[in-house]
Motif scaffolding. Sequence first.
Motif, PDB file in Angstrom:
ATOM      1  N   GLU A 103       0.872   5.007  -8.934  1.00 19.92           N
ATOM      2  CA  GLU A 103      -0.301   4.493  -9.650  1.00 19.92           C
ATOM      3  C   GLU A 103      -1.550   5.254  -9.237  1.00 19.92           C
ATOM      4  OE1 GLU A 103      -0.805   0.252  -9.193  1.00 19.92           O
ATOM      5  OE2 GLU A 103       1.271  -0.113  -9.819  1.00 19.92           O
ATOM      6  N   LEU A 104      -1.671   5.554  -7.947  1.00 17.73           N
ATOM      7  CA  LEU A 104      -2.823   6.319  -7.464  1.00 17.73           C
ATOM      8  C   LEU A 104      -2.797   7.751  -7.996  1.00 17.73           C
ATOM      9  CD1 LEU A 104      -2.973   5.236  -3.713  1.00 17.73           C
ATOM     10  CD2 LEU A 104      -4.620   4.664  -5.503  1.00 17.73           C
TER      11      LEU A 104
ATOM     12  N   GLU B 264     -12.068   9.906  -5.877  1.00 18.06           N
ATOM     13  CA  GLU B 264     -11.923   8.567  -6.463  1.00 18.06           C
ATOM     14  C   GLU B 264     -10.818   7.776  -5.766  1.00 18.06           C
ATOM     15  OE1 GLU B 264     -13.972   6.999  -8.620  1.00 18.06           O
ATOM     16  OE2 GLU B 264     -15.188   8.810  -8.358  1.00 18.06           O
ATOM     17  N   VAL B 265      -9.716   8.446  -5.448  1.00 17.57           N
ATOM     18  CA  VAL B 265      -8.635   7.776  -4.727  1.00 17.57           C
ATOM     19  C   VAL B 265      -9.117   7.335  -3.345  1.00 17.57           C
ATOM     20  CG1 VAL B 265      -6.378   8.144  -3.611  1.00 17.57           C
ATOM     21  CG2 VAL B 265      -6.743   8.851  -5.988  1.00 17.57           C
ATOM     22  N   LEU B 266      -9.838   8.219  -2.639  1.00 18.17           N
ATOM     23  CA  LEU B 266     -10.335   7.868  -1.307  1.00 18.17           C
ATOM     24  C   LEU B 266     -11.310   6.699  -1.376  1.00 18.17           C
ATOM     25  CD1 LEU B 266     -10.801  11.388   0.324  1.00 18.17           C
ATOM     26  CD2 LEU B 266      -8.893   9.780   0.572  1.00 18.17           C
ATOM     27  N   LYS B 267     -12.172   6.688  -2.378  1.00 17.25           N
ATOM     28  CA  LYS B 267     -13.098   5.554  -2.543  1.00 17.25           C
ATOM     29  C   LYS B 267     -12.327   4.261  -2.802  1.00 17.25           C
ATOM     30  CE  LYS B 267     -16.111   8.329  -5.001  1.00 17.25           C
ATOM     31  NZ  LYS B 267     -17.031   8.551  -6.107  1.00 17.25           N
ATOM     32  N   GLY B 268     -11.262   4.352  -3.590  1.00 22.40           N
ATOM     33  CA  GLY B 268     -10.437   3.174  -3.848  1.00 22.40           C
ATOM     34  C   GLY B 268      -9.744   2.670  -2.599  1.00 22.40           C
ATOM     35  N   LEU B 269      -9.253   3.593  -1.769  1.00 14.58           N
ATOM     36  CA  LEU B 269      -8.618   3.206  -0.508  1.00 14.58           C
ATOM     37  C   LEU B 269      -9.633   2.565   0.430  1.00 14.58           C
ATOM     38  CD1 LEU B 269      -6.372   6.352   0.034  1.00 14.58           C
ATOM     39  CD2 LEU B 269      -5.607   4.055  -0.675  1.00 14.58           C
ATOM     40  N   LYS B 270     -10.828   3.106   0.451  1.00  7.60           N
ATOM     41  CA  LYS B 270     -11.895   2.531   1.272  1.00  7.60           C
ATOM     42  C   LYS B 270     -12.227   1.115   0.788  1.00  7.60           C
ATOM     43  CE  LYS B 270     -16.741   3.144   2.439  1.00  7.60           C
ATOM     44  NZ  LYS B 270     -17.949   3.925   2.201  1.00  7.60           N
TER      45      LYS B 270
ATOM     46  N   LEU C 222       1.987  12.744  -9.973  1.00 11.70           N
ATOM     47  CA  LEU C 222       3.174  12.850  -9.118  1.00 11.70           C
ATOM     48  C   LEU C 222       4.376  12.163  -9.769  1.00 11.70           C
ATOM     49  CD1 LEU C 222       1.797  12.292  -5.512  1.00 11.70           C
ATOM     50  CD2 LEU C 222       2.325  14.451  -6.673  1.00 11.70           C
ATOM     51  N   ALA C 223       4.144  11.056 -10.450  1.00  8.79           N
ATOM     52  CA  ALA C 223       5.237  10.378 -11.148  1.00  8.79           C
ATOM     53  C   ALA C 223       5.813  11.295 -12.223  1.00  8.79           C
ATOM     54  CB  ALA C 223       4.743   9.071 -11.757  1.00  8.79           C
ATOM     55  N   GLU C 224       4.939  12.017 -12.910  1.00  7.18           N
ATOM     56  CA  GLU C 224       5.392  12.953 -13.949  1.00  7.18           C
ATOM     57  C   GLU C 224       6.186  14.111 -13.354  1.00  7.18           C
ATOM     58  OE1 GLU C 224       1.868  14.330 -15.928  1.00  7.18           O
ATOM     59  OE2 GLU C 224       1.219  12.291 -16.410  1.00  7.18           O
ATOM     60  N   ARG C 225       5.855  14.476 -12.123  1.00  8.01           N
ATOM     61  CA  ARG C 225       6.457  15.665 -11.496  1.00  8.01           C
ATOM     62  C   ARG C 225       7.466  15.304 -10.395  1.00  8.01           C
ATOM     63  NH1 ARG C 225       5.217  20.727 -13.048  1.00  8.01           N
ATOM     64  NH2 ARG C 225       4.462  21.413 -11.050  1.00  8.01           N
TER      65      ARG C 225
ATOM     66  N   GLN D 237       0.813  -1.213   0.000  1.00  9.34           N
ATOM     67  CA  GLN D 237       0.000   0.000   0.000  1.00  9.34           C
ATOM     68  C   GLN D 237       0.843   1.257   0.000  1.00  9.34           C
ATOM     69  OE1 GLN D 237      -3.369   0.605   2.846  1.00  9.34           O
ATOM     70  NE2 GLN D 237      -1.856   1.788   3.944  1.00  9.34           N
ATOM     71  N   GLY D 238       1.989   1.228   0.663  1.00  9.48           N
ATOM     72  CA  GLY D 238       2.812   2.421   0.784  1.00  9.48           C
ATOM     73  C   GLY D 238       3.997   2.478  -0.145  1.00  9.48           C
ATOM     74  N   SER D 239       4.093   1.572  -1.094  1.00  7.39           N
ATOM     75  CA  SER D 239       5.238   1.611  -2.002  1.00  7.39           C
ATOM     76  C   SER D 239       5.143   2.830  -2.905  1.00  7.39           C
ATOM     77  CB  SER D 239       5.310   0.339  -2.839  1.00  7.39           C
ATOM     78  OG  SER D 239       4.304   0.363  -3.839  1.00  7.39           O
ATOM     79  N   LYS D 240       6.290   3.284  -3.387  1.00 15.67           N
ATOM     80  CA  LYS D 240       6.279   4.412  -4.314  1.00 15.67           C
ATOM     81  C   LYS D 240       5.508   4.056  -5.571  1.00 15.67           C
ATOM     82  CE  LYS D 240      10.544   6.724  -3.343  1.00 15.67           C
ATOM     83  NZ  LYS D 240      11.826   7.151  -3.894  1.00 15.67           N
ATOM     84  N   GLY D 241       5.682   2.838  -6.033  1.00 17.55           N
ATOM     85  CA  GLY D 241       4.956   2.413  -7.223  1.00 17.55           C
ATOM     86  C   GLY D 241       3.451   2.523  -7.043  1.00 17.55           C
TER      87      GLY D 241
END
Length: 175
Positions: free
Chosen positions: A60-61, A116-122, A65-68, A52-56
């Motif tokens: 993905e979430l 959407e990210v929060l819903k996915g984490l839930k 951020l990967a671009e920046r 869950q906490g990997s950079k990858g």
Amino acid sequence: MHFRETDVTGHPARRRARLGMGLVPQGRGVYPNLSVEEQLDLPPGRKNGGSQGSKGTVYELFPRLAERKRNSGSQLSGGEQQMLSIARALRGEPELLLLDEPSEGLAPLVVEQVGEVLKGLKARELSILLVEQNLSLALSVADRVYIMNKGRVVHEASAGELKKDKETQHRLLGV
């Protein structure tokens, strides 16, 4: 020790993090002079063996951020800073994610992305405590809603009940 087994109110932030709590503070707390990559290296992982906490995973979430990742915190938009703040909290592999006004000051499209990210984490069964004035976002993520006024709970309901109860929404929230 597990955070559910103890009163954490007097503990410093680092101990709360080790106990499984991740905080996304109001105001984001982004370091202006550190790159996205450097900021994602800051939080100590809890080493639960989870991904869950990997950079990858956080990239993905939040593909932006990967671009920046080489940009400094001061070079990020408000939405990108909020994504970074959430990603940093997730790097600690929390069991409970605390978010304080994550939609504050964000464009509607970014609010939708964060939702959407929060819903996915839930959906991944991460426990989330959300303090939020954006009712639409809160109801899309919450199971249970507590409406507060001047530090007091003035209404409590399931998110489903409150979604259906337009009269209560209007009376308590002016929406």
